[in-house]
Design an enzyme around this catalytic site. Structure first.
Site, PDB file in Angstrom:
ATOM      1  CG  ASP A   6      -1.618  52.204  28.035  1.00  0.00           C
ATOM      2  OD1 ASP A   6      -2.604  51.767  28.436  1.00  0.00           O
ATOM      3  OD2 ASP A   6      -0.491  52.054  28.434  1.00  0.00           O
ATOM      4  CG  HIS A  46       6.318  52.480  30.796  1.00  0.00           C
ATOM      5  ND1 HIS A  46       7.543  51.338  30.320  1.00  0.00           N
ATOM      6  CD2 HIS A  46       5.851  52.105  31.715  1.00  0.00           C
ATOM      7  CE1 HIS A  46       6.935  50.035  30.237  1.00  0.00           C
ATOM      8  NE2 HIS A  46       5.633  50.789  31.156  1.00  0.00           N
ATOM      9  CD  GLU A  74       9.013  52.990  27.032  1.00  0.00           C
ATOM     10  OE1 GLU A  74       9.078  53.400  28.641  1.00  0.00           O
ATOM     11  OE2 GLU A  74       8.793  51.547  26.426  1.00  0.00           O
TER      12      GLU A  74
HETATM   13  C1  GLP Z   1       2.440  48.224  30.485  1.00  0.00           C
HETATM   14  C2  GLP Z   1       1.458  48.931  30.664  1.00  0.00           C
HETATM   15  C3  GLP Z   1       1.410  49.727  31.320  1.00  0.00           C
HETATM   16  C4  GLP Z   1       1.473  49.427  33.209  1.00  0.00           C
HETATM   17  C5  GLP Z   1       2.869  49.041  33.056  1.00  0.00           C
HETATM   18  C6  GLP Z   1       3.283  47.666  34.147  1.00  0.00           C
HETATM   19  O1  GLP Z   1       3.641  48.995  29.537  1.00  0.00           O
HETATM   20  N1  GLP Z   1       1.846  50.063  29.432  1.00  0.00           N
HETATM   21  O2  GLP Z   1       0.588  51.092  31.135  1.00  0.00           O
HETATM   22  O3  GLP Z   1       1.534  50.328  33.995  1.00  0.00           O
HETATM   23  O4  GLP Z   1       3.042  48.512  31.726  1.00  0.00           O
HETATM   24  O5  GLP Z   1       2.579  46.762  33.077  1.00  0.00           O
HETATM   25  P1  GLP Z   1       2.378  44.805  34.733  1.00  0.00           P
HETATM   26  O6  GLP Z   1       1.661  45.997  35.588  1.00  0.00           O
HETATM   27  O7  GLP Z   1       2.017  43.837  33.794  1.00  0.00           O
HETATM   28  O8  GLP Z   1       3.766  45.239  35.006  1.00  0.00           O
END
Ligand code: GLP
Length: 261
Positions: free
Chosen positions: A67, A138, A143
């Protein structure tokens, strides 16, 4: 689902690095799907170490990131392209032309979504897709209630996600509210899924993903449909699982060829 619980995030990341290194050893021209966020940082550090100290080469590897924020150019220090350059690509021998991150500044975002799908298909599909887990369940930026058969698309970020990710932007209001993300259907087509989730903030999402019903309200529950989904948790993220002892039992009784370490 293959559920592997390790004591700490560090141990989980070492295991995940071994899984990825095995894919690359077996297929030097592997296609890897990559993720951003805090969760995979230690994993990327370990892959860099394996490259420097143990000769793991990425020279024929192709990558596709999940993404990107809409509106952030690759030079923006919070763009996911920038994150990947800083935290992985510039430290390994990967060919920059083989690294793909959706273009969040494309003039025509819909056609960028279609083109991203075509690029994945023409690379032969994704061998292993790395995933993190949002606090709200997600994956990528898919979402809650987004279609479980979706393809690469533009998503409006939920309030929860904006709150979780806003610290690095300084404020909730100045950060992008939209993202381009592989769809859940796109993700499910990868031949192997490897999801990492660490820490107490992920307890509920991990429970719903693994033990809850298959439901769009928890996009990560779609991993239940995949024939080869590996989930690596630390003890903190696994704290709410009802059948944790069963997962540990399975892990202990694996045949040698089923083990990664
Ligand atoms: C983000 C990304 C995801 C990620 C998730 C968790 O918004 N788009 O790909 O896995 O949220 O993030 P984190 O690893 O910082 O907890």
């Amino acid at each position: 689902m293959e559920i592997l619980i390790r004591e700490t995030p560090e141990a989980g990341c070492r295991l995940a690095a071994k899984i990825i290194a095995k894919v690359v050893h077996e297929k030097p021209a592997a296609v890897l799907g990559l993720a951003t966020g805090r969760t995979p940082l230690q994993l990327y550090r370990e892959l860099i170490r394996l490259h420097r100290e143990e000769g793991l080469s990425f020279k024929d590897v192709t990558t596709f990131n999940l993404d990107e924020y809409v509106g952030l150019p690759p030079t923006h220090d919070q763009s996911y392209r920038f994150f990947m350059q800083e935290n992985l690509f510039r430290h390994i021998d990967i060919d920059p032309a083989r690294t793909h991150v959706p273009n969040g500044t494309a003039a025509d975002l819909q056609s960028e979504c279609r083109a991203y799908e075509e690029r994945i298909a023409s690379a032969g599909g994704i061998d292993l897709q790395l995933l993190g887990l949002g606090r709200n369940g997600h994956i990528g930026f898919n979402e809650p209630t987004g279609s479980l058969r979706s393809r690469t698309w533009i998503k409006i970020l939920s309030e929860q996600t904006l709150r979780d990710n806003s610290a690095v932007f300084g404020s909730f209001d100045t950060m992008p509210h939209h993202a381009i993300t592989m769809g859940v259907g796109t993700i499910l087509e990868a031949r192997h899924l490897l999801l990492l989730a660490f820490g107490p903030a992920k307890v509920r999402a991990a429970m719903e993903m693994i033990e809850g019903p298959l439901a769009a309200i928890c996009p990560a529950s779609a991993l239940q449909l995949h024939p080869r989904a590996t989930i690596v948790l630390d003890e903190a993220a696994a704290a709410g699982l009802q059948s944790a002892e069963h997962y540990r039992w399975i892990d202990r009784h694996k045949l040698d060829w089923q083990r990664y370490e």
